[in-house]
Write an enzyme that holds these catalytic residues in place. Structure first.
Site, PDB file in Angstrom:
ATOM      1  N   VAL A   1     -12.702 -43.043  46.701  1.00 43.43           N
ATOM      2  CA  VAL A   1     -14.061 -42.523  46.489  1.00 43.43           C
ATOM      3  C   VAL A   1     -14.027 -41.012  46.649  1.00 43.43           C
ATOM      4  O   VAL A   1     -13.784 -40.499  47.736  1.00 43.43           O
ATOM      5  CB  VAL A   1     -15.062 -43.148  47.484  1.00 43.43           C
ATOM      6  CG1 VAL A   1     -16.448 -42.537  47.286  1.00 43.43           C
ATOM      7  CG2 VAL A   1     -15.117 -44.651  47.310  1.00 43.43           C
TER       8      VAL A   1
ATOM      9  N   PHE B   1      12.414 -77.155   6.972  1.00 50.26           N
ATOM     10  CA  PHE B   1      13.270 -78.247   6.519  1.00 50.26           C
ATOM     11  C   PHE B   1      12.999 -78.632   5.065  1.00 50.26           C
ATOM     12  O   PHE B   1      11.923 -78.391   4.530  1.00 50.26           O
ATOM     13  CB  PHE B   1      13.132 -79.473   7.425  1.00 50.26           C
ATOM     14  CG  PHE B   1      11.768 -80.127   7.438  1.00 50.26           C
ATOM     15  CD1 PHE B   1      11.265 -80.791   6.315  1.00 50.26           C
ATOM     16  CD2 PHE B   1      10.992 -80.125   8.600  1.00 50.26           C
ATOM     17  CE1 PHE B   1      10.035 -81.420   6.340  1.00 50.26           C
ATOM     18  CE2 PHE B   1       9.748 -80.750   8.618  1.00 50.26           C
ATOM     19  CZ  PHE B   1       9.269 -81.396   7.481  1.00 50.26           C
TER      20      PHE B   1
ATOM     21  N   GLY C   1       9.516 -49.719  -9.867  1.00 55.68           N
ATOM     22  CA  GLY C   1       8.274 -49.358  -9.197  1.00 55.68           C
ATOM     23  C   GLY C   1       8.169 -49.866  -7.772  1.00 55.68           C
ATOM     24  O   GLY C   1       7.094 -49.830  -7.171  1.00 55.68           O
TER      25      GLY C   1
ATOM     26  N   ILE D   1     -11.356 -45.339  38.526  1.00 53.58           N
ATOM     27  CA  ILE D   1     -12.766 -45.729  38.643  1.00 53.58           C
ATOM     28  C   ILE D   1     -13.678 -44.519  38.413  1.00 53.58           C
ATOM     29  O   ILE D   1     -14.560 -44.531  37.560  1.00 53.58           O
ATOM     30  CB  ILE D   1     -13.071 -46.340  40.027  1.00 53.58           C
ATOM     31  CG1 ILE D   1     -12.146 -47.545  40.292  1.00 53.58           C
ATOM     32  CG2 ILE D   1     -14.540 -46.736  40.130  1.00 53.58           C
ATOM     33  CD1 ILE D   1     -12.289 -48.663  39.276  1.00 53.58           C
TER      34      ILE D   1
ATOM     35  N   ASN E   1       6.449 -71.146   0.970  1.00 56.51           N
ATOM     36  CA  ASN E   1       7.776 -71.748   1.094  1.00 56.51           C
ATOM     37  C   ASN E   1       8.811 -70.829   0.464  1.00 56.51           C
ATOM     38  O   ASN E   1       8.557 -70.251  -0.598  1.00 56.51           O
ATOM     39  CB  ASN E   1       7.818 -73.097   0.384  1.00 56.51           C
ATOM     40  CG  ASN E   1       7.071 -74.188   1.100  1.00 56.51           C
ATOM     41  OD1 ASN E   1       7.203 -74.330   2.294  1.00 56.51           O
ATOM     42  ND2 ASN E   1       6.304 -74.960   0.362  1.00 56.51           N
TER      43      ASN E   1
ATOM     44  N   ARG F   1      12.223 -73.580  13.188  1.00 55.99           N
ATOM     45  CA  ARG F   1      11.517 -73.228  11.958  1.00 55.99           C
ATOM     46  C   ARG F   1      11.010 -71.806  12.016  1.00 55.99           C
ATOM     47  O   ARG F   1      10.630 -71.306  13.084  1.00 55.99           O
ATOM     48  CB  ARG F   1      10.326 -74.186  11.763  1.00 55.99           C
ATOM     49  CG  ARG F   1       9.659 -74.085  10.419  1.00 55.99           C
ATOM     50  CD  ARG F   1       8.452 -75.007  10.343  1.00 55.99           C
ATOM     51  NE  ARG F   1       7.337 -74.511  11.121  1.00 55.99           N
ATOM     52  CZ  ARG F   1       6.207 -75.167  11.322  1.00 55.99           C
ATOM     53  NH1 ARG F   1       6.050 -76.378  10.822  1.00 55.99           N
ATOM     54  NH2 ARG F   1       5.232 -74.631  12.027  1.00 55.99           N
TER      55      ARG F   1
ATOM     56  N   HIS G   1       5.674 -55.629  -3.990  1.00 51.95           N
ATOM     57  CA  HIS G   1       4.478 -56.366  -3.578  1.00 51.95           C
ATOM     58  C   HIS G   1       4.732 -57.220  -2.333  1.00 51.95           C
ATOM     59  O   HIS G   1       4.330 -58.382  -2.263  1.00 51.95           O
ATOM     60  CB  HIS G   1       3.959 -57.231  -4.725  1.00 51.95           C
ATOM     61  CG  HIS G   1       3.528 -56.445  -5.926  1.00 51.95           C
ATOM     62  ND1 HIS G   1       2.589 -55.437  -5.855  1.00 51.95           N
ATOM     63  CD2 HIS G   1       3.909 -56.508  -7.219  1.00 51.95           C
ATOM     64  CE1 HIS G   1       2.404 -54.914  -7.054  1.00 51.95           C
ATOM     65  NE2 HIS G   1       3.214 -55.532  -7.906  1.00 51.95           N
TER      66      HIS G   1
ATOM     67  N   LYS H   1     -22.742 -39.933  27.705  1.00 49.82           N
ATOM     68  CA  LYS H   1     -24.125 -40.412  27.565  1.00 49.82           C
ATOM     69  C   LYS H   1     -25.095 -39.251  27.439  1.00 49.82           C
ATOM     70  O   LYS H   1     -26.054 -39.309  26.659  1.00 49.82           O
ATOM     71  CB  LYS H   1     -24.490 -41.285  28.766  1.00 49.82           C
ATOM     72  CG  LYS H   1     -25.930 -41.789  28.729  1.00 49.82           C
ATOM     73  CD  LYS H   1     -26.212 -42.758  29.859  1.00 49.82           C
ATOM     74  CE  LYS H   1     -27.659 -43.279  29.768  1.00 49.82           C
ATOM     75  NZ  LYS H   1     -27.934 -44.326  30.778  1.00 49.82           N
TER      76      LYS H   1
END
Length: 510
Positions: free
Chosen positions: A61, A459, A296, A122, A411, A506, A267, A133
């Site tokens: 404080v 798989f 490109g 704090i 996939n 996977r 892409h 503000k």
């Protein structure tokens, strides 16, 4: 005029304080900031002296006091506020310079939770929010990089409402990002990173010309400081789509460490990849896979671009070249190419930060997950399911194909031969269609697939993909396994004298 200075990052604070005093400000300060100023002979009023209240609880404080908060928050145009300020001897604090305890640096440096807690600021956020503000009357400064700019504005009597609005926004961004960091850290510590709330806070690096399409606005942000420190534009204007393609190309090329890898992306999808003894040969091998789609596209080179490589690349049109470095001669050769953009990324080798989590936007929200990664031993420890085993050369190619497959839209199937990608099928609704599309493309390119290897990120549900692979000349296959028809797939591989490996992991990418 009174300025309150209380900073954790003391970069250039001596300069700022001296300039403020020269302009006519009196300074109130506290703790380490006060000590720093006094050691340089700068006159400042100690906060506890002004508030008549000592620092308490080990410094927890200090500035939480009505004479400080009141001096910042009271409304200068409100007669009752002005009356109360005079009654209680509250100074008009019209400049607040605060930055916050180094929470980020602390969690990077230590796991000591008590120390981490003590580095949650704090008073600082309270002062910043109060000053922000009341921006109608108070100028708030939260970043040392703004000191020069602020001093110039004050000297030229340009402490305008527009300036204070600008600094108000910066202050709220500063406190918001600070709170985000704390909240996410606590969720990581106590809720495995998936709390009731999750926050994303990025810093603007720059605006793009537009978004994916000309009618969309766009910009790019960074979590830490990678792009502002490790990404450099040498030629051209960076677009939204350039960044997504660069990300794809660099992720693939940099996934092979210091190997002389070259990846060509169009892409968002790779249409060429190779690792060879020289970057020039890697480029030539990568281009063979699909030199039509490469037109490109984006080329990522995992090493220095020299004149010979630049000249070879100059034979067709690429939109983007990204590499860790480029020789002076190569740059001079490429600069006249009007539509080519050149960027540097990394140092010595291509580099991207590896985020621990990633997210995907869905309408109304986002999905959050741990980032996927191919571990170094996944291929090495893959289980051979077939009678025939792969050769060392085939295992090397399987490793390359497997890593690429994990970074390509599902996939997908990836064909590799002699460390070069020779065919790829990606983003298909059927895995066998992905395999067929890749084979058709290879034939169009005049590429001989005989003896190549194949990787799939998930798989094979039926043996048809293995049959198609055998017809194309595939000699070895790696996939996760896990289908109810695995035995049929294994039997098909054995019937065709193919090596078949299951990684048991996977790597979908949707």
């Amino acid at each position: 005029m009174t300025a309150l200075l209380s900073v954790s990052d003391k970069t250039n604070i001596i300069f700022f304080a001296r300039e403020l005093i020269a302009i006519g400000y009196e300074i109130i300060s506290t703790g380490g900031t006060l000590k720093t100023l006094q050691e340089e002979g700068i006159e400042a009023i100690e906060v506890s002296s002004y508030t008549q209240s000592q620092e308490m609880f080990g410094g927890r404080v200090k500035t939480l006091h009505p004479r400080i908060a009141g001096g910042i928050l009271y409304r200068r145009q409100n007669s009752e506020d002005v009356k109360i300020a005079k009654e209680y001897g509250i100074r008009d604090i019209n400049l607040v310079c605060v930055n916050l305890y180094p929470f980020k640096q602390t969690i990077q440096r230590t796991d000591d939770f008590e120390e981490i807690i003590e580095n949650i600021d704090i008073g600082g956020p309270t002062l910043l929010r109060a000053a922000a503000k009341n921006f109608q009357s108070v100028l708030v400064v939260s970043n040392p990089s703004d000191y020069d700019f602020i001093i110039e504005a004050l000297k030229s009597h340009q402490n305008t409402l527009v300036l204070r609005q600008k600094m108000m926004i910066k202050a709220y961004e500063h406190t918001a990002s600070y709170d985000v960091m704390i909240a996410n850290y606590m969720n990581k510590t106590f809720k495995e990173g998936f709390g009731d709330m999750h926050f994303l806070a990025g810093k603007l690096v720059g605006k793009t010309r537009y978004g994916e399409n000309p009618h969309q606005k766009g910009a790019y942000y960074e979590w830490e400081d990678f792009y502002s420190k490790n990404f450099k534009t040498l030629k051209g204007e960076l677009s939204f789509n350039n960044l997504t393609d660069i990300n794809s190309a660099v992720k693939i090329a940099s996934n092979f460490g210091e190997s002389k890898a070259v990846c060509i992306v169009k892409h968002g999808n790779p249409c060429g990849f190779a690792i060879s003894d020289t970057l020039l040969d890697s480029y030539r091998q990568a281009l063979r896979c699909d030199n039509i789609s490469a037109y490109g596209g984006v080329v990522a080179v995992n090493g220095e671009v020299d004149l010979a490589l630049a000249q070879e690349m100059g034979k067709i049109f690429f939109e983007v070249l990204v590499a860790p470095s480029i020789t002076k001669e190569a740059l001079e050769f490429l600069m006249p190419k009007k539509k080519l953009k050149i960027f540097l990324c990394g140092e010595g080798y291509l580099k991207l930060p590896k985020d621990a989590k990633n997210f995907k936007h869905i309408e109304g929200g986002f999905l959050l997950q741990e980032s996927d990664e191919v571990l170094s031993d996944e291929v090495k420890n893959a289980q051979c399911m077939s009678i025939k085993k792969a050769t060392n050369t085939q295992m090397q190619d399987l490793g390359i194909a497997y890593k690429i497959a994990a970074l390509v839209k599902s996939n997908c199937v990836v064909y590799v031969k002699n460390r070069a990608m020779v065919a790829i099928g990606m983003g298909m609704t059927s895995r066998v269609d992905a395999a067929k599309a890749a084979i058709i493309k290879a034939k169009e390119m005049g590429i001989d697939l005989q003896g190549c290897v194949l990787a799939s990120e998930a798989f094979f549900p039926f043996k048809d993909s293995i049959q198609e692979a055998y017809k194309a000349g595939v000699s070895a296959v790696i996939e996760p396994g896990g289908s109810v028809r695995d035995e049929e797939v294994i039997a098909c591989a054995n019937e065709n004298n193919m090596a078949l490996y299951f990684s048991h992991k996977r790597h979908f990418l949707h």
